[in-house]
Scaffold this motif. Structure first.
Motif, PDB file in Angstrom:
ATOM      1  N   SER A 134     -10.486  41.455 -17.742  1.00 43.42           N
ATOM      2  CA  SER A 134     -11.222  40.545 -16.863  1.00 43.42           C
ATOM      3  C   SER A 134     -11.846  41.273 -15.673  1.00 43.42           C
ATOM      4  N   ILE A 135     -11.252  42.403 -15.284  1.00 39.49           N
ATOM      5  CA  ILE A 135     -11.785  43.182 -14.165  1.00 39.49           C
ATOM      6  C   ILE A 135     -13.000  44.003 -14.574  1.00 39.49           C
ATOM      7  N   ILE A 136     -12.899  44.709 -15.709  1.00 38.30           N
ATOM      8  CA  ILE A 136     -13.976  45.642 -16.077  1.00 38.30           C
ATOM      9  C   ILE A 136     -15.092  44.994 -16.891  1.00 38.30           C
ATOM     10  N   ALA A 137     -14.830  43.834 -17.488  1.00 35.25           N
ATOM     11  CA  ALA A 137     -15.828  43.207 -18.365  1.00 35.25           C
ATOM     12  C   ALA A 137     -17.198  43.019 -17.699  1.00 35.25           C
ATOM     13  N   PRO A 138     -17.259  42.451 -16.477  1.00 36.66           N
ATOM     14  CA  PRO A 138     -18.578  42.272 -15.855  1.00 36.66           C
ATOM     15  C   PRO A 138     -19.354  43.582 -15.701  1.00 36.66           C
ATOM     16  N   TYR A 139     -18.640  44.675 -15.421  1.00 34.83           N
ATOM     17  CA  TYR A 139     -19.302  45.966 -15.276  1.00 34.83           C
ATOM     18  C   TYR A 139     -19.811  46.475 -16.630  1.00 34.83           C
ATOM     19  N   VAL A 140     -19.013  46.252 -17.669  1.00 33.29           N
ATOM     20  CA  VAL A 140     -19.433  46.668 -19.021  1.00 33.29           C
ATOM     21  C   VAL A 140     -20.692  45.915 -19.440  1.00 33.29           C
ATOM     22  N   PHE A 141     -20.699  44.598 -19.197  1.00 29.50           N
ATOM     23  CA  PHE A 141     -21.871  43.801 -19.555  1.00 29.50           C
ATOM     24  C   PHE A 141     -23.116  44.269 -18.791  1.00 29.50           C
ATOM     25  N   LYS A 142     -22.905  44.634 -17.544  1.00 29.67           N
ATOM     26  CA  LYS A 142     -24.031  45.079 -16.720  1.00 29.67           C
ATOM     27  C   LYS A 142     -24.544  46.444 -17.178  1.00 29.67           C
ATOM     28  N   ILE A 143     -23.631  47.376 -17.451  1.00 26.37           N
ATOM     29  CA  ILE A 143     -24.020  48.726 -17.860  1.00 26.37           C
ATOM     30  C   ILE A 143     -24.787  48.707 -19.181  1.00 26.37           C
ATOM     31  N   PHE A 144     -24.287  47.907 -20.135  1.00 29.99           N
ATOM     32  CA  PHE A 144     -24.914  47.870 -21.460  1.00 29.99           C
ATOM     33  C   PHE A 144     -25.925  46.730 -21.606  1.00 29.99           C
ATOM     34  N   ARG A 145     -26.208  46.062 -20.488  1.00 28.36           N
ATOM     35  CA  ARG A 145     -27.215  45.009 -20.432  1.00 28.36           C
ATOM     36  C   ARG A 145     -26.970  43.906 -21.469  1.00 28.36           C
ATOM     37  N   ILE A 146     -25.727  43.495 -21.554  1.00 28.27           N
ATOM     38  CA  ILE A 146     -25.358  42.414 -22.473  1.00 28.27           C
ATOM     39  C   ILE A 146     -25.537  41.091 -21.733  1.00 28.27           C
ATOM     40  N   LYS A 147     -26.473  40.282 -22.183  1.00 28.83           N
ATOM     41  CA  LYS A 147     -26.789  39.031 -21.505  1.00 28.83           C
ATOM     42  C   LYS A 147     -26.580  37.794 -22.372  1.00 28.83           C
ATOM     43  N   ASP A 148     -26.380  37.994 -23.682  1.00 29.00           N
ATOM     44  CA  ASP A 148     -26.182  36.862 -24.576  1.00 29.00           C
ATOM     45  C   ASP A 148     -24.864  36.157 -24.250  1.00 29.00           C
ATOM     46  N   LYS A 149     -24.922  34.869 -23.980  1.00 28.77           N
ATOM     47  CA  LYS A 149     -23.745  34.122 -23.537  1.00 28.77           C
ATOM     48  C   LYS A 149     -22.662  34.044 -24.607  1.00 28.77           C
ATOM     49  N   VAL A 150     -23.083  33.897 -25.849  1.00 30.92           N
ATOM     50  CA  VAL A 150     -22.114  33.832 -26.949  1.00 30.92           C
ATOM     51  C   VAL A 150     -21.388  35.163 -27.097  1.00 30.92           C
ATOM     52  N   ALA A 151     -22.136  36.257 -27.055  1.00 28.92           N
ATOM     53  CA  ALA A 151     -21.539  37.591 -27.179  1.00 28.92           C
ATOM     54  C   ALA A 151     -20.560  37.871 -26.040  1.00 28.92           C
ATOM     55  N   ILE A 152     -20.926  37.468 -24.840  1.00 29.41           N
ATOM     56  CA  ILE A 152     -20.049  37.674 -23.683  1.00 29.41           C
ATOM     57  C   ILE A 152     -18.741  36.905 -23.857  1.00 29.41           C
ATOM     58  N   GLY A 153     -18.846  35.652 -24.256  1.00 29.88           N
ATOM     59  CA  GLY A 153     -17.652  34.827 -24.432  1.00 29.88           C
ATOM     60  C   GLY A 153     -16.749  35.327 -25.533  1.00 29.88           C
ATOM     61  N   VAL A 154     -17.347  35.677 -26.688  1.00 31.41           N
ATOM     62  CA  VAL A 154     -16.553  36.154 -27.818  1.00 31.41           C
ATOM     63  C   VAL A 154     -15.841  37.465 -27.477  1.00 31.41           C
ATOM     64  N   SER A 155     -16.525  38.370 -26.816  1.00 31.91           N
ATOM     65  CA  SER A 155     -15.919  39.658 -26.483  1.00 31.91           C
ATOM     66  C   SER A 155     -14.765  39.501 -25.494  1.00 31.91           C
ATOM     67  N   LEU A 156     -14.926  38.645 -24.516  1.00 32.37           N
ATOM     68  CA  LEU A 156     -13.863  38.425 -23.536  1.00 32.37           C
ATOM     69  C   LEU A 156     -12.642  37.762 -24.157  1.00 32.37           C
ATOM     70  N   GLY A 157     -12.864  36.722 -24.953  1.00 29.54           N
ATOM     71  CA  GLY A 157     -11.744  36.019 -25.576  1.00 29.54           C
ATOM     72  C   GLY A 157     -11.009  36.862 -26.591  1.00 29.54           C
ATOM     73  N   THR A 158     -11.743  37.673 -27.339  1.00 30.34           N
ATOM     74  CA  THR A 158     -11.126  38.506 -28.374  1.00 30.34           C
ATOM     75  C   THR A 158     -10.329  39.657 -27.787  1.00 30.34           C
ATOM     76  N   SER A 159     -10.833  40.243 -26.724  1.00 31.06           N
ATOM     77  CA  SER A 159     -10.172  41.426 -26.157  1.00 31.06           C
ATOM     78  C   SER A 159      -9.168  41.100 -25.057  1.00 31.06           C
ATOM     79  N   SER A 160      -9.394  40.007 -24.332  1.00 24.86           N
ATOM     80  CA  SER A 160      -8.580  39.764 -23.128  1.00 24.86           C
ATOM     81  C   SER A 160      -7.973  38.368 -23.049  1.00 24.86           C
TER      82      SER A 160
END
Length: 230
Positions: A162-188
């Motif tokens: 939950s701490i590093i996820a926002p930085y990862v999304f910003k660095i890799f320019r991940i903006k898709d809402k579904v992708a963000i939600g799935v990655s957070l729920g699956t990993s954390s």
């Protein structure tokens, strides 16, 4: 005071106060590293050690809070219900993404555990690190892990994610809402979902969905792969 230590009320009160302090510090500082749950865990450990309070005395009330982990996880289905059309439109990539995420989590644990020479018990305890506590504890018992280590690993994984996820999304320019939600729920798991809910309703819904599906996929795959991987 002594009588209070041996009642469930003590563990509940200490937990609530510690979490409120964590929330206050997090709101005031706005520093991601100062996660409310992390702060509350540290405070509770310090209090128990400082005043020589046994873990058993704390758990009389702390156990009551743990009991509600399952129902609290189920409540995460509410945002999903509101965003169900998005789920239906993306069902295949969501399921594939969750499955790949679960496999990556397990394989990375096995690889790093063998690389650093960790014992088989520790390895098996770390495998369920990315799924929610109620499922992770039972899976740990089933595959020969140590549940207390599993719980610690799950908490650390959730906080770190939950701490590093926002930085990862910003660095890799991940903006898709579904992708963000799935990655957070699956990993954390639930802690990642808390962050996803902060980011938006769609992110929160997809993350809540991923908790359940990631747990299901992991429970199905691990008994089949455990002997092969370990």
């Amino acid at each position: 005071m002594i009588d209070l230590l041996h009642t469930p009320l003590f563990g509940v009160i200490i937990s609530i106060i510690a979490l409120e302090i964590g929330l206050y510090i997090n709101r005031k500082t706005k520093i991601s590293l100062l996660n409310p749950l992390l702060i509350s865990i540290v405070l509770i450990i310090v209090i128990l050690i400082k005043f020589d309070i046994s873990l058993e005395a704390y758990n009389e009330g702390g156990g009551l809070i743990s009991f509600f982990l399952g129902p609290a996880t189920v409540i995460l289905a509410v945002p999903l219900y509101k965003q169900f059309e998005i789920f239906k439109a993306n069902i295949l990539p969501i399921i594939v993404g969750i499955t790949v995420g679960c496999l990556t989590s397990v394989i990375s644990v096995v690889f790093l555990s063998k690389l650093f020479g960790l014992s088989d018990d520790i390895l098996r305890s770390l495998i369920p690190k990315s799924i929610t506590n109620p499922i992770g504890i039972e899976l740990s018992k089933q595959i020969g892990g140590i549940p207390s280590i599993t719980v610690t690993a799950i908490i650390i994984t959730g906080i770190f994610g939950s701490i590093i996820a926002p930085y990862v999304f910003k660095i890799f320019r991940i903006k898709d809402k579904v992708a963000i939600g799935v990655s957070l729920g699956t990993s954390s798991h639930a802690l990642g979902t808390t962050k996803a809910i902060e980011m938006g309703e769609t992110e929160g819904a997809m993350s809540g969905l991923s908790i359940g599906l990631a747990g299901l996929v992991t429970v199905i795959l691990i008994p089949l792969l455990i002997n092969l991987l370990c």
